[in-house]
Design a protein around this motif. Structure first.
Motif, PDB file in Angstrom:
ATOM      1  N   GLY A 162       5.144 -73.117  16.163  1.00  0.00           N
ATOM      2  CA  GLY A 162       4.794 -73.126  14.750  1.00  0.00           C
ATOM      3  C   GLY A 162       3.771 -74.206  14.456  1.00  0.00           C
ATOM      4  O   GLY A 162       3.979 -75.376  14.799  1.00  0.00           O
ATOM      5  N   ILE A 163       2.665 -73.828  13.843  1.00  0.00           N
ATOM      6  CA  ILE A 163       1.584 -74.767  13.554  1.00  0.00           C
ATOM      7  C   ILE A 163       1.368 -74.821  12.044  1.00  0.00           C
ATOM      8  O   ILE A 163       0.972 -73.828  11.428  1.00  0.00           O
ATOM      9  N   THR A 164       1.650 -75.966  11.464  1.00  0.00           N
ATOM     10  CA  THR A 164       1.515 -76.105  10.014  1.00  0.00           C
ATOM     11  C   THR A 164       0.040 -76.103   9.597  1.00  0.00           C
ATOM     12  O   THR A 164      -0.798 -76.711  10.250  1.00  0.00           O
ATOM     13  N   ALA A 165      -0.230 -75.423   8.486  1.00  0.00           N
ATOM     14  CA  ALA A 165      -1.566 -75.370   7.858  1.00  0.00           C
ATOM     15  C   ALA A 165      -2.595 -74.655   8.724  1.00  0.00           C
ATOM     16  O   ALA A 165      -3.788 -74.964   8.670  1.00  0.00           O
ATOM     17  N   LEU A 166      -2.158 -73.664   9.495  1.00  0.00           N
ATOM     18  CA  LEU A 166      -3.059 -72.923  10.387  1.00  0.00           C
ATOM     19  C   LEU A 166      -3.624 -71.701   9.674  1.00  0.00           C
ATOM     20  O   LEU A 166      -2.934 -70.709   9.460  1.00  0.00           O
ATOM     21  N   ARG A 167      -4.899 -71.775   9.318  1.00  0.00           N
ATOM     22  CA  ARG A 167      -5.593 -70.654   8.688  1.00  0.00           C
ATOM     23  C   ARG A 167      -5.944 -69.606   9.737  1.00  0.00           C
ATOM     24  O   ARG A 167      -6.381 -69.924  10.837  1.00  0.00           O
ATOM     25  N   ALA A 168      -5.795 -68.342   9.367  1.00  0.00           N
ATOM     26  CA  ALA A 168      -6.148 -67.275  10.300  1.00  0.00           C
ATOM     27  C   ALA A 168      -7.644 -67.255  10.596  1.00  0.00           C
ATOM     28  O   ALA A 168      -8.062 -67.057  11.738  1.00  0.00           O
ATOM     29  N   ARG A 203     -11.873 -73.124  -3.798  1.00  0.00           N
ATOM     30  CA  ARG A 203     -11.714 -73.286  -5.249  1.00  0.00           C
ATOM     31  C   ARG A 203     -12.050 -74.730  -5.632  1.00  0.00           C
ATOM     32  O   ARG A 203     -11.550 -75.247  -6.628  1.00  0.00           O
ATOM     33  N   ASN A 204     -12.857 -75.381  -4.802  1.00  0.00           N
ATOM     34  CA  ASN A 204     -13.186 -76.800  -4.997  1.00  0.00           C
ATOM     35  C   ASN A 204     -11.949 -77.686  -4.982  1.00  0.00           C
ATOM     36  O   ASN A 204     -11.820 -78.633  -5.761  1.00  0.00           O
ATOM     37  N   ARG A 205     -11.017 -77.346  -4.058  1.00  0.00           N
ATOM     38  CA  ARG A 205      -9.815 -78.139  -3.852  1.00  0.00           C
ATOM     39  C   ARG A 205      -9.553 -78.222  -2.355  1.00  0.00           C
ATOM     40  O   ARG A 205     -10.169 -77.521  -1.551  1.00  0.00           O
ATOM     41  N   ILE A 206      -8.601 -79.080  -2.005  1.00  0.00           N
ATOM     42  CA  ILE A 206      -8.182 -79.210  -0.613  1.00  0.00           C
ATOM     43  C   ILE A 206      -6.672 -79.346  -0.576  1.00  0.00           C
ATOM     44  O   ILE A 206      -6.052 -79.751  -1.548  1.00  0.00           O
ATOM     45  N   ASP A 207      -6.051 -78.995   0.532  1.00  0.00           N
ATOM     46  CA  ASP A 207      -4.617 -79.058   0.761  1.00  0.00           C
ATOM     47  C   ASP A 207      -3.987 -77.677   0.548  1.00  0.00           C
ATOM     48  O   ASP A 207      -4.657 -76.646   0.756  1.00  0.00           O
ATOM     49  N   HIS A 208      -2.737 -77.624   0.145  1.00  0.00           N
ATOM     50  CA  HIS A 208      -2.008 -76.360   0.101  1.00  0.00           C
ATOM     51  C   HIS A 208      -0.860 -76.464  -0.892  1.00  0.00           C
ATOM     52  O   HIS A 208      -0.608 -77.510  -1.471  1.00  0.00           O
ATOM     53  N   GLY A 209      -0.188 -75.339  -1.115  1.00  0.00           N
ATOM     54  CA  GLY A 209       1.003 -75.320  -1.954  1.00  0.00           C
ATOM     55  C   GLY A 209       0.775 -74.897  -3.380  1.00  0.00           C
ATOM     56  O   GLY A 209       1.643 -74.283  -4.001  1.00  0.00           O
ATOM     57  N   PHE A 210      -0.418 -75.203  -3.936  1.00  0.00           N
ATOM     58  CA  PHE A 210      -0.572 -74.994  -5.372  1.00  0.00           C
ATOM     59  C   PHE A 210      -1.208 -73.672  -5.758  1.00  0.00           C
ATOM     60  O   PHE A 210      -1.566 -73.468  -6.915  1.00  0.00           O
ATOM     61  N   TYR A 229      -3.636 -67.841  -3.053  1.00  0.00           N
ATOM     62  CA  TYR A 229      -4.824 -67.131  -2.580  1.00  0.00           C
ATOM     63  C   TYR A 229      -4.757 -67.009  -1.063  1.00  0.00           C
ATOM     64  O   TYR A 229      -3.995 -67.712  -0.387  1.00  0.00           O
ATOM     65  N   ASP A 230      -5.574 -66.123  -0.515  1.00  0.00           N
ATOM     66  CA  ASP A 230      -5.445 -65.777   0.897  1.00  0.00           C
ATOM     67  C   ASP A 230      -5.734 -66.929   1.850  1.00  0.00           C
ATOM     68  O   ASP A 230      -5.210 -66.938   2.965  1.00  0.00           O
ATOM     69  N   GLU A 231      -6.552 -67.896   1.439  1.00  0.00           N
ATOM     70  CA  GLU A 231      -6.782 -69.031   2.327  1.00  0.00           C
ATOM     71  C   GLU A 231      -5.486 -69.813   2.589  1.00  0.00           C
ATOM     72  O   GLU A 231      -5.404 -70.590   3.538  1.00  0.00           O
ATOM     73  N   LEU A 232      -4.461 -69.561   1.754  1.00  0.00           N
ATOM     74  CA  LEU A 232      -3.180 -70.244   1.913  1.00  0.00           C
ATOM     75  C   LEU A 232      -2.069 -69.364   2.464  1.00  0.00           C
ATOM     76  O   LEU A 232      -1.115 -69.880   3.055  1.00  0.00           O
TER      77      LEU A 232
END
Length: 457
Positions: free
Chosen positions: A46-52, A302-309, A312-315
């Motif tokens: 399992g790799i956290t924050a791994l974008r396809a 979306r001019n943001r960084i990180d995750h959770g909020f 959208y598909d990037e997340l």
């Protein structure tokens, strides 16, 4: 230094190619029908924050994942996997239970009790009848172990349920910590039937790049104000949460994207080292391997960084790769699937008869086995996702197998509709243009919301 590292990677790739060639030296009739690998060992990475879309084998322009690609070349690549959430705490619990966050209840680190007071979230207290994959495999005579990066995989939340060995002692640790521990455990347990879960935070903003070459893809001429430190990333995340927007120069955005890619390259390098050791354990011909991301990462779409909020598909679009011992079988599957499908797929691959499970366990699993897809049979799977990230956002989404996607914000009543076939970046909200489709998808989404709430009571 980069030239030396490239040489080392080339050697590792050669070793892994040989390893996975050895994995596949079987006669076809050695493999049971139905793609089963009965009583095979199972390794879940399992790799956290791994974008396809940042994996080379998924079409990325940089060669970020040569070792993962080598494994994928002999397995099944699911190009369109959807996570049940956009951050780690609920995502991995969904993977390990085949339930959605509203069903297993681990949606935040703390939950409100019946009196409205906040208490620590513990799945075994919230939903004692839900069984983890490790518990089920343990009942089927598997030795079980997990080596995690702690934090949102801490045993406090019930993640250790069913694991005979559970490591969660080093916050935001990566594969440089968990893979050596996993190798030691394998050395002691190689003669047993086992389920091994290895996790790393290598791509997370709180994980510092440990590379004396400054990172494989970093611009050596960058003179901007950022160093890529965890504290900088935390500040950017908090700003993203509070304002919803980061005013950043293009060169700074490129810096953070290159940092992410460099972390991915390093994680892939450590993964390659781990798999190059497997032949000495003598388990090459009886081990199923799954590589999965729990969620993605916003990198300024979306001019943001990180995750959770957001959802959208990037997340929520993550990679899934499954390797099954047997004849070389590389196959790319473009049909949409869900990370909640991993557990029932593993159970069927390992020959664990679901009919032997209790009615409660069968009812628990909301995912479906992907083996028919692996055989080339069509399956249509819609995907639901949720995030109540840090009690700051409350969003639900439905991603239809036909490419339509509906997002609803519970706190603001905002509605979004996207046609991913024509607008994969989700830039054009069609909520006012397609009222009939929006109405139908909203009804499906709310039916899911009410059903999952009822099951969590």
């Amino acid at each position: 230094m980069n030239s030396l590292k490239s040489f080392v990677v080339a050697v590792l790739l050669l070793l892994i190619t040989v390893i996975f060639s050895d994995f596949t030296k079987f006669k076809t009739d050695d493999i049971p029908s139905g793609l089963e690998c009965k009583d095979c060992n199972i390794i879940l990475i399992g790799i956290t924050a791994l974008r396809a879309d940042h994996l080379s084998s998924f079409g990325y322009y940089r060669n970020t994942t040569p070792n993962i690609d080598s494994i994928a070349s002999n397995g099944y690549i699911f190009k369109n996997a959807v996570s049940s959430s956009s951050w780690t705490l609920p995502s991995f619990m969904s993977i390990l239970t085949s339930t959605y966050p509203s069903e297993h209840g681990i949606k935040n680190t703390r939950v409100r009790d019946k009196n409205g007071n906040l208490a620590s979230a513990d799945m075994k207290k919230l939903n004692p009848n839900i069984m983890t994959m490790a518990e089920i495999l343990n009942r089927n005579d598997y030795s079980t172990a997990a080596f995690t990066g702690d934090v949102h995989l801490n045993s406090t939340y019930g993640y250790d349920s069913g694991f005979g060995t559970y490591f969660d002692s080093t916050p935001f640790s990566g594969f440089e910590t968990t893979f050596p521990l996993a190798s030691e455990w394998l050395h002691r347990n190689k003669d047993k039937k086992f389920f091994l879960f290895v996790h790393g935070y290598d791509l997370h903003g709180r994980y510092a790049l440990k590379n004396d070459t400054f990172g494989m893809f970093m611009d050596k001429n960058y003179r901007g104000k950022y160093t890529g430190s965890p504290n900088e990333q935390i500040a950017l995340r908090e700003s993203s949460l509070e304002t919803g927007y980061l005013n950043m120069l293009e060169e700074d955005k490129k810096f953070w994207i290159s940092l992410y890619d460099s972390k991915l390259y390093d994680a892939d390098d450590r993964l390659g080292n781990f798999f190059s050791e497997i032949p000495r354990f003598g388990i090459s011909n009886k081990t199923i391997i799954i590589i999965a991301g729990d969620h993605g990462e916003e990198l300024f779409e979306r001019n943001r960084i990180d995750h959770g909020f957001s959802l959208y598909d990037e997340l929520i679009h993550v990679p899934l790769i499954i390797y099954v011992p047997g004849p070389k079988q590389q196959r790319t599957i473009s049909a949409q699937i869900r990370t909640i499908d991993i557990m029932p797929t593993i159970m069927q691959l390992a020959g664990i008869d679901a009919s032997d499970a209790s009615e409660e366990i069968k009812a628990q699993m909301k995912g479906t086995s992907l083996i028919p897809l692996m055989h080339g049979q069509p399956i249509s799977l819609d995907a639901f996702s949720e995030t109540d990230y840090l009690y700051k956002v409350f969003k639900r989404s439905l991603r239809k197998a036909n490419g339509w996607k509906f997002i609803y914000s519970l706190d603001t009543d905002q509605k979004e509709l996207y046609n991913l076939n024509k607008d994969p970046q989700e830039k054009h909200n069609l909520i006012d243009n397609e009222p009939k489709i929006a109405y139908e998808l909203e009804g499906e989404l709310f039916n899911y919301i009410y059903t999952s709430q009822d099951e969590n009571r």
